[in-house]
Design a protein around this motif. Structure first.
Motif, mmCIF file in Angstrom:
data_model
loop_
_atom_site.group_PDB
_atom_site.id
_atom_site.type_symbol
_atom_site.label_atom_id
_atom_site.label_comp_id
_atom_site.label_asym_id
_atom_site.label_seq_id
_atom_site.Cartn_x
_atom_site.Cartn_y
_atom_site.Cartn_z
ATOM 1 N N GLN A 25 0.829 -1.202 0.000
ATOM 2 C CA GLN A 25 0.000 0.000 0.000
ATOM 3 C C GLN A 25 0.866 1.255 0.000
ATOM 4 N N ALA A 76 -6.072 0.594 11.447
ATOM 5 C CA ALA A 76 -7.195 -0.365 11.399
ATOM 6 C C ALA A 76 -7.600 -0.720 9.974
ATOM 7 N N HIS A 77 -7.584 0.245 9.059
ATOM 8 C CA HIS A 77 -8.016 -0.064 7.693
ATOM 9 C C HIS A 77 -7.053 -1.019 6.986
ATOM 10 N N MET A 78 -5.813 -1.078 7.409
ATOM 11 C CA MET A 78 -4.863 -2.024 6.810
ATOM 12 C C MET A 78 -4.981 -3.399 7.446
ATOM 13 N N ARG A 79 -5.361 -3.473 8.693
ATOM 14 C CA ARG A 79 -5.523 -4.764 9.362
ATOM 15 C C ARG A 79 -6.713 -5.536 8.846
ATOM 16 N N ARG A 80 -7.739 -4.857 8.391
ATOM 17 C CA ARG A 80 -8.941 -5.532 7.918
ATOM 18 C C ARG A 80 -8.744 -6.243 6.588
ATOM 19 N N ALA A 81 -7.785 -5.798 5.809
ATOM 20 C CA ALA A 81 -7.613 -6.342 4.453
ATOM 21 C C ALA A 81 -7.057 -7.740 4.447
#
Length: 81
Positions: A25, A76-81
């Motif tokens: 990313q 958090a938005h990177m952990r969800r992927a």
């Protein structure tokens, strides 16, 4: 014992996938690339050759722990992927 090893392997696989996605990313944290490189160098440390049993046990505990801590420090938005 084998169930614990299998559970640890599943956690490591999941953490590795999240880190791989985060590394690709453009908005990744600045610390992620150097931290990942240091963990990889630690896992490939030549000390493992000198003391094979201690090196395997060490890598089996510390490397998964470091990977998990790195994943927990991601946004958090990177952990969800």
């Amino acid at each position: 014992m084998m169930k614990r090893i299998a559970l640890l392997w599943n956690v490591v696989k999941g953490d590795a996938r999240v880190l791989w996605h985060a590394l690709r990313q453009p908005e990744r944290p600045v610390w992620l690339v150097p931290a990942t490189a240091l963990v990889a160098l630690y896992a490939l440390d030549p000390f493992n050759i000198a003391m094979p049993l201690a090196g395997v046990v060490d890598d089996g505990i510390i490397v998964p722990l470091l990977l998990h801590v790195m994943v927990r420090c991601l946004p958090a938005h990177m952990r969800r992927a």
